[in-house]
Design a protein around this motif. Structure first.
Motif, PDB file in Angstrom:
ATOM      1  N   SER A  72      45.062  66.252  84.835  1.00 35.54           N
ATOM      2  CA  SER A  72      44.786  65.352  83.714  1.00 35.54           C
ATOM      3  C   SER A  72      44.337  66.176  82.505  1.00 35.54           C
ATOM      4  CB  SER A  72      43.699  64.353  84.108  1.00 35.54           C
ATOM      5  OG  SER A  72      43.260  63.616  82.993  1.00 35.54           O
ATOM      6  N   THR A  74      42.569  65.114  80.185  1.00 33.05           N
ATOM      7  CA  THR A  74      41.187  64.762  79.877  1.00 33.05           C
ATOM      8  C   THR A  74      40.236  65.850  80.369  1.00 33.05           C
ATOM      9  OG1 THR A  74      41.745  62.416  80.137  1.00 33.05           O
ATOM     10  CG2 THR A  74      39.396  62.985  80.134  1.00 33.05           C
ATOM     11  N   GLY A  75      40.619  66.480  81.482  1.00 34.12           N
ATOM     12  CA  GLY A  75      39.817  67.565  82.023  1.00 34.12           C
ATOM     13  C   GLY A  75      39.719  68.734  81.067  1.00 34.12           C
ATOM     14  N   LEU A 111      39.166  68.121  87.108  1.00 29.54           N
ATOM     15  CA  LEU A 111      40.013  67.064  86.565  1.00 29.54           C
ATOM     16  C   LEU A 111      41.301  67.625  85.980  1.00 29.54           C
ATOM     17  CD1 LEU A 111      40.260  64.050  85.964  1.00 29.54           C
ATOM     18  CD2 LEU A 111      39.007  64.429  83.830  1.00 29.54           C
ATOM     19  N   GLY A 115      43.198  66.457  89.039  1.00 29.68           N
ATOM     20  CA  GLY A 115      43.363  65.061  88.704  1.00 29.68           C
ATOM     21  C   GLY A 115      42.203  64.172  89.090  1.00 29.68           C
ATOM     22  N   ARG A 116      42.380  62.878  88.856  1.00 28.63           N
ATOM     23  CA  ARG A 116      41.298  61.918  89.029  1.00 28.63           C
ATOM     24  C   ARG A 116      40.918  61.690  90.496  1.00 28.63           C
ATOM     25  NH1 ARG A 116      40.402  59.236  84.247  1.00 28.63           N
ATOM     26  NH2 ARG A 116      42.017  59.525  82.645  1.00 28.63           N
ATOM     27  N   GLY A 117      41.902  61.722  91.390  1.00 29.84           N
ATOM     28  CA  GLY A 117      41.623  61.488  92.803  1.00 29.84           C
ATOM     29  C   GLY A 117      40.654  62.510  93.371  1.00 29.84           C
ATOM     30  N   THR A 118      40.922  63.773  93.119  1.00 30.02           N
ATOM     31  CA  THR A 118      40.041  64.841  93.591  1.00 30.02           C
ATOM     32  C   THR A 118      38.689  64.776  92.897  1.00 30.02           C
ATOM     33  OG1 THR A 118      41.944  66.276  94.029  1.00 30.02           O
ATOM     34  CG2 THR A 118      39.796  67.339  93.826  1.00 30.02           C
ATOM     35  N   THR A 119      38.705  64.494  91.600  1.00 32.15           N
ATOM     36  CA  THR A 119      37.448  64.395  90.845  1.00 32.15           C
ATOM     37  C   THR A 119      36.584  63.267  91.382  1.00 32.15           C
ATOM     38  OG1 THR A 119      38.600  65.195  88.867  1.00 32.15           O
ATOM     39  CG2 THR A 119      36.445  64.174  88.551  1.00 32.15           C
ATOM     40  N   ARG A 120      37.214  62.156  91.756  1.00 29.35           N
ATOM     41  CA  ARG A 120      36.463  61.022  92.309  1.00 29.35           C
ATOM     42  C   ARG A 120      35.793  61.414  93.625  1.00 29.35           C
ATOM     43  NH1 ARG A 120      40.455  57.906  92.714  1.00 29.35           N
ATOM     44  NH2 ARG A 120      40.419  57.225  90.544  1.00 29.35           N
ATOM     45  N   PHE A 123      32.851  63.778  92.882  1.00 34.84           N
ATOM     46  CA  PHE A 123      31.907  63.360  91.837  1.00 34.84           C
ATOM     47  C   PHE A 123      30.456  63.590  92.256  1.00 34.84           C
ATOM     48  CE2 PHE A 123      29.110  60.367  89.702  1.00 34.84           C
ATOM     49  CZ  PHE A 123      29.443  60.582  88.376  1.00 34.84           C
TER      50      PHE A 123
END
Length: 286
Positions: A72, A74-75, A111, A115-120, A123
Motif C-alpha cells: 500500500s 499509504t505505508g 504497510l 499491505g493492510r492484512g499484515t499490518t492488521r 498492529f
C-alpha cells in the motif's frame, strides 16, 4: 531449494533494514537505554518489551505466511512522515518524538511492503512498543508529583480516621514521633505504567469480547492506586513505630517489590472475578 533461497533472501533484506534503522535511530535507542537503567526509572521494564514483541510476531508466523502481500502506498506516506519527524527531532535534540517516529516508520514499512492484512495482524505487537518509550521527563515529574500528593493525602486521612495523630505538609508526613518524606517513587506511577503494559499484554492474549478486555485493562488503574495507598500507609506506620530511617531504608525498597507483587495478585484475582461475573451474567435468560 528455491524456498530456502527465498527465505535466506528475505532474512538478508530484513537484516539490512534492521541495520539501517539501528544506524538512523542509534541516538534515540541510546536515550531509551539510559532512561531504562537510570536510578528510580519508571521504565525499567523497557528492556523486556522488544523480546515480548518478537515473541508476539513469532506466534503469528503461520498466519502471516498465509497472507498475500498487497503493498500500500499509504505505508510510504507513514514511512516518510516518520523519518521527517525523526529528522526534526534530531535537529532539536528532542528524543521522545523521535522514538514515536520509529513506530510510524515500522508501521509504514509493514504497510508499504506487505499491505493492510499484515499490518492488521501486527498492529498490537507494533503498538506495544509504545511501552518501551519513556515519556518526557517534565511530564513524568509533573504527573508523579501530583499522584504522590494525592496518595499521601488519602493515606493521611485514612490514618486520621483510624485515630492516629498524623498531618501532611506538602511531601512531609508528621506523626507524633516521626517525620516522613514521601518521595516521587511513592507516587505509584511506576507500578501503574508496568501494570498497564502487563494488562495490555494479558487482554490481547485472551480470547474474549472487547468489552470484557476493556474492563480488565481498566482495572489496572484502581489496583495500582490502591496498592500504592497501602504502601504509603505502611511506610507511615513503620516510620512512627521504628523511625523514619527504617521506613526510608530497606523497608522502602522491600515495600516497592511487595507492592508490585500485590498488584499482580489483585490484577489476576480481578480478572478471574470478571470471568465468573461474565459467565454468570451470560447465563441469565430474559
Amino acid at each position: 531449494m528455491d524456498a530456502i533461497l527465498v527465505k535466506r533472501s528475505m532474512a538478508l533484506k530484513w537484516s539490512l533494514v534492521a541495520l539501517c534503522l539501528f544506524v538512523i535511530y542509534r541516538d534515540t535507542l541510546g536515550w531509551c537505554l539510559l532512561r531504562w537503567q537510570a536510578p528510580g526509572s519508571y521504565y525499567s521494564h523497557g528492556f523486556l518489551i522488544p523480546f515480548v514483541v518478537g515473541f508476539l510476531v513469532w506466534r503469528k508466523r503461520k498466519k502471516l505466511g498465509e497472507i498475500t502481500p498487497r503493498p500500500s502506498w499509504t505505508g510510504l506516506f507513514l514511512l516518510l512522515t516518520g523519518l521527517t519527524v525523526h529528522l526534526l527531532s534530531a535537529i532539536l535534540r528532542v528524543y521522545f518524538p523521535s522514538g514515536f517516529s520509529l513506530l510510524l516508520v515500522l508501521f509504514g514499512l509493514v504497510l508499504f511492503l506487505f499491505g493492510r492484512g499484515t499490518t492488521r495482524e501486527l498492529f498490537f505487537p507494533l503498538a506495544f512498543l509504545l511501552f518501551m518509550l519513556p515519556l518526557p521527563s517534565v511530564l513524568v515529574d509533573t504527573v508523579a508529583f501530583k499522584m504522590k500528593l494525592m496518595a499521601s493525602e488519602v493515606a493521611v486521612r485514612s490514618l486520621q480516621f483510624s485515630g492516629l495523630s498524623v498531618t501532611r505538609e506538602g511531601s512531609f508526613v508528621r506523626t507524633p514521633h516521626s517525620i516522613l518524606l514521601v518521595g516521587d517513587p511513592c507516587s505509584g506511577l511506576r507500578s501503574l505504567i508496568s501494570l498497564l503494559a502487563l494488562g495490555a499484554l494479558v487482554v490481547y492474549l485472551m480470547k474474549t469480547s472487547r468489552t470484557k478486555k476493556l474492563f480488565i485493562l481498566m482495572s489496572t488503574i484502581p489496583i495500582a492506586l490502591f496498592c500504592n495507598w497501602i504502601r504509603i500507609v505502611a511506610l507511615i506506620l513503620v516510620s512512627e513505630i521504628y523511625g523514619s530511617e527504617v521506613a526510608s531504608g530497606f523497608f522502602h525498597e522491600a515495600s516497592g517489590i511487595f507492592l508490585f507483587l500485590l498488584a499482580l495478585g489483585c490484577f489476576f484475582a480481578i480478572r478471574r472475578g470478571i470471568d465468573r461475573l461474565w459467565i454468570s451474567a451470560s447465563g441469565f435468560s430474559f
